[in-house]
Write a protein that holds these residues in place. Structure first.
Motif, PDB file in Angstrom:
ATOM      1  N   VAL A   1       0.846  -1.193   0.000  1.00 35.15           N
ATOM      2  CA  VAL A   1       0.000   0.000   0.000  1.00 35.15           C
ATOM      3  C   VAL A   1       0.888   1.252   0.000  1.00 35.15           C
ATOM      4  O   VAL A   1       1.825   1.367   0.791  1.00 35.15           O
ATOM      5  CB  VAL A   1      -0.936   0.014   1.221  1.00 35.15           C
ATOM      6  N   GLY A   2       0.619   2.144  -0.916  1.00 36.54           N
ATOM      7  CA  GLY A   2       1.367   3.389  -0.981  1.00 36.54           C
ATOM      8  C   GLY A   2       2.644   3.319  -1.788  1.00 36.54           C
ATOM      9  O   GLY A   2       3.312   4.345  -1.970  1.00 36.54           O
ATOM     10  N   ALA A   3       2.989   2.131  -2.284  1.00 32.50           N
ATOM     11  CA  ALA A   3       4.218   1.985  -3.066  1.00 32.50           C
ATOM     12  C   ALA A   3       4.012   2.472  -4.491  1.00 32.50           C
ATOM     13  O   ALA A   3       2.909   2.411  -5.040  1.00 32.50           O
ATOM     14  CB  ALA A   3       4.668   0.533  -3.073  1.00 32.50           C
ATOM     15  N   ARG A   4       5.088   2.946  -5.105  1.00 28.59           N
ATOM     16  CA  ARG A   4       5.067   3.311  -6.513  1.00 28.59           C
ATOM     17  C   ARG A   4       5.533   2.122  -7.356  1.00 28.59           C
ATOM     18  O   ARG A   4       6.558   1.514  -7.069  1.00 28.59           O
ATOM     19  CB  ARG A   4       5.975   4.522  -6.765  1.00 28.59           C
ATOM     20  N   HIS A   5       4.770   1.794  -8.362  1.00 23.94           N
ATOM     21  CA  HIS A   5       5.082   0.690  -9.263  1.00 23.94           C
ATOM     22  C   HIS A   5       6.050   1.197 -10.320  1.00 23.94           C
ATOM     23  O   HIS A   5       5.737   2.128 -11.069  1.00 23.94           O
ATOM     24  CB  HIS A   5       3.786   0.182  -9.908  1.00 23.94           C
ATOM     25  N   LEU A   6       7.242   0.559 -10.425  1.00 22.31           N
ATOM     26  CA  LEU A   6       8.294   1.083 -11.287  1.00 22.31           C
ATOM     27  C   LEU A   6       8.533   0.269 -12.548  1.00 22.31           C
ATOM     28  O   LEU A   6       9.000   0.825 -13.553  1.00 22.31           O
ATOM     29  CB  LEU A   6       9.610   1.190 -10.503  1.00 22.31           C
ATOM     30  N   ALA A   7       8.277  -1.053 -12.519  1.00 23.45           N
ATOM     31  CA  ALA A   7       8.627  -1.875 -13.675  1.00 23.45           C
ATOM     32  C   ALA A   7       7.862  -3.182 -13.657  1.00 23.45           C
ATOM     33  O   ALA A   7       7.395  -3.639 -12.606  1.00 23.45           O
ATOM     34  CB  ALA A   7      10.136  -2.151 -13.686  1.00 23.45           C
ATOM     35  N   SER A   8       7.755  -3.792 -14.836  1.00 23.60           N
ATOM     36  CA  SER A   8       7.075  -5.072 -14.971  1.00 23.60           C
ATOM     37  C   SER A   8       7.720  -5.882 -16.097  1.00 23.60           C
ATOM     38  O   SER A   8       8.529  -5.358 -16.877  1.00 23.60           O
ATOM     39  CB  SER A   8       5.587  -4.871 -15.273  1.00 23.60           C
ATOM     40  N   THR A   9       7.342  -7.174 -16.172  1.00 24.44           N
ATOM     41  CA  THR A   9       7.599  -8.018 -17.338  1.00 24.44           C
ATOM     42  C   THR A   9       6.317  -8.806 -17.587  1.00 24.44           C
ATOM     43  O   THR A   9       5.403  -8.817 -16.753  1.00 24.44           O
ATOM     44  CB  THR A   9       8.768  -8.992 -17.123  1.00 24.44           C
ATOM     45  N   THR A  10       6.267  -9.493 -18.703  1.00 25.19           N
ATOM     46  CA  THR A  10       5.075 -10.273 -19.030  1.00 25.19           C
ATOM     47  C   THR A  10       4.808 -11.337 -17.970  1.00 25.19           C
ATOM     48  O   THR A  10       3.650 -11.574 -17.581  1.00 25.19           O
ATOM     49  CB  THR A  10       5.233 -10.948 -20.404  1.00 25.19           C
ATOM     50  N   ARG A  11       5.857 -11.966 -17.471  1.00 23.71           N
ATOM     51  CA  ARG A  11       5.692 -13.049 -16.515  1.00 23.71           C
ATOM     52  C   ARG A  11       5.568 -12.572 -15.073  1.00 23.71           C
ATOM     53  O   ARG A  11       5.187 -13.353 -14.202  1.00 23.71           O
ATOM     54  CB  ARG A  11       6.870 -14.031 -16.623  1.00 23.71           C
ATOM     55  N   CYS A  12       5.893 -11.331 -14.830  1.00 23.10           N
ATOM     56  CA  CYS A  12       5.849 -10.816 -13.453  1.00 23.10           C
ATOM     57  C   CYS A  12       5.451  -9.343 -13.507  1.00 23.10           C
ATOM     58  O   CYS A  12       6.283  -8.483 -13.809  1.00 23.10           O
ATOM     59  CB  CYS A  12       7.210 -10.989 -12.778  1.00 23.10           C
ATOM     60  N   PRO A  13       4.190  -9.034 -13.241  1.00 28.99           N
ATOM     61  CA  PRO A  13       3.723  -7.661 -13.432  1.00 28.99           C
ATOM     62  C   PRO A  13       4.339  -6.641 -12.490  1.00 28.99           C
ATOM     63  O   PRO A  13       4.345  -5.447 -12.792  1.00 28.99           O
ATOM     64  CB  PRO A  13       2.217  -7.773 -13.202  1.00 28.99           C
ATOM     65  N   HIS A  14       4.855  -7.091 -11.361  1.00 26.76           N
ATOM     66  CA  HIS A  14       5.474  -6.168 -10.403  1.00 26.76           C
ATOM     67  C   HIS A  14       6.950  -6.526 -10.262  1.00 26.76           C
ATOM     68  O   HIS A  14       7.318  -7.423  -9.498  1.00 26.76           O
ATOM     69  CB  HIS A  14       4.771  -6.243  -9.052  1.00 26.76           C
ATOM     70  N   GLN A  15       7.778  -5.847 -11.006  1.00 27.02           N
ATOM     71  CA  GLN A  15       9.221  -6.121 -10.989  1.00 27.02           C
ATOM     72  C   GLN A  15       9.989  -5.165 -10.076  1.00 27.02           C
ATOM     73  O   GLN A  15      11.119  -5.465  -9.702  1.00 27.02           O
ATOM     74  CB  GLN A  15       9.785  -6.025 -12.406  1.00 27.02           C
ATOM     75  N   ALA A  16       9.390  -4.046  -9.748  1.00 29.25           N
ATOM     76  CA  ALA A  16      10.093  -3.093  -8.885  1.00 29.25           C
ATOM     77  C   ALA A  16       9.088  -2.150  -8.250  1.00 29.25           C
ATOM     78  O   ALA A  16       8.079  -1.790  -8.865  1.00 29.25           O
ATOM     79  CB  ALA A  16      11.123  -2.294  -9.687  1.00 29.25           C
ATOM     80  N   PHE A  17       9.391  -1.754  -6.998  1.00 25.12           N
ATOM     81  CA  PHE A  17       8.553  -0.768  -6.316  1.00 25.12           C
ATOM     82  C   PHE A  17       9.431   0.124  -5.451  1.00 25.12           C
ATOM     83  O   PHE A  17      10.567  -0.230  -5.095  1.00 25.12           O
ATOM     84  CB  PHE A  17       7.469  -1.450  -5.463  1.00 25.12           C
ATOM     85  N   ALA A  18       8.891   1.279  -5.146  1.00 18.72           N
ATOM     86  CA  ALA A  18       9.567   2.207  -4.240  1.00 18.72           C
ATOM     87  C   ALA A  18       8.559   2.721  -3.232  1.00 18.72           C
ATOM     88  O   ALA A  18       7.386   2.915  -3.549  1.00 18.72           O
ATOM     89  CB  ALA A  18      10.179   3.362  -5.009  1.00 18.72           C
TER      90      ALA A  18
END
Length: 233
Positions: free
Chosen positions: A148-165
């Protein structure tokens, strides 16, 4: 006294890799905490000026089978409450996500190999913008949901959440930004059973590491340097 950069290590060869000389050159006293032999030192985890939680072959939900993970999650929650700079990589990012209240679950497929990220609009304005045109190393089965409250930074086809801040002080990376292509043989030998189970030829990874590694190393250093600057490290 120099500031302390502490890395939580779950597997011997999954260490700070490219990040070690970068942190050393910034003046940090760089230390590793090997949880399999040393257990969890909550005071060290909470008190480090910078914490990096590294990867490993276990899952963030495996707390019953590996009780040290339960202790680690407890220590990470205390760490996060201090708002001191904290980075998680692969398993480390999953543990940070769990400590922040998000779920971790198996992804649709194993993701191993070098492949590009799809950066979100937030990602393109973050330190990860340095990775926009270079494949990174993926090596995981599970994926995290966004806290909750995280910024979504990156994804791939196999993994929609690759990075958060979270704010400027927390960065979670599902991929291995730290992996040194010159040490890829440790990964290929150490994770030979995982490669066999996923029907992945180590020769492909070895070739890709040689082709992509030098550029990735430079751009990974730029990304981490920018994040450290933003986090006040």
């Amino acid at each position: 006294m120099p500031p302390i950069a502490l890395a939580i290590r779950h597997l011997g060869f999954e260490d700070l890799g490219l990040l070690h000389p970068l942190l050393h050159d910034r003046g940090y006293d760089v230390r590793h905490l090997d949880v399999t032999t040393e257990g969890i030192d909550s005071d060290a985890i909470t008190g480090a000026d910078l914490l990096v939680v590294l990867g490993g072959p276990v899952g963030a939900n495996d707390t019953d089978r590996y009780p040290v993970l339960h202790d680690e999650l407890t220590a990470l929650r205390a760490r996060l409450a201090t708002r001191r700079p904290t980075m998680g990589i692969c398993l480390g990012a999953q543990l940070l996500a769990r400590a922040l209240g998000a779920a971790v679950a198996p992804g649709p497929a194993t993701e191993i190999g070098y492949a590009p990220l799809a950066l979100t609009p937030d990602g393109m304005t973050s330190a990860l913008r340095h990775l926009a045109d270079v494949p990174v190393l993926h090596w995981h089965n599970d994926c995290f949901e966004l806290p909750v409250g995280a910024r979504h930074l990156a994804s791939t086809t196999r993994c929609p959440h690759q990075a958060f801040a979270v704010g400027a002080h927390v960065l979670g990376l599902q991929f291995h930004l730290e992996a040194d292509h010159r040490d890829i043989e440790h990964w290929l030998m150490g994770h030979a059973e995982a490669l066999l189970a996923a029907d992945i030829d180590p020769r492909t990874l070895r070739r890709d590491a040689a082709a992509v590694g030098p550029k990735l190393s430079r751009q990974a250093a730029d990304a981490v340097t920018e994040w450290l600057d933003e986090a006040g490290c």
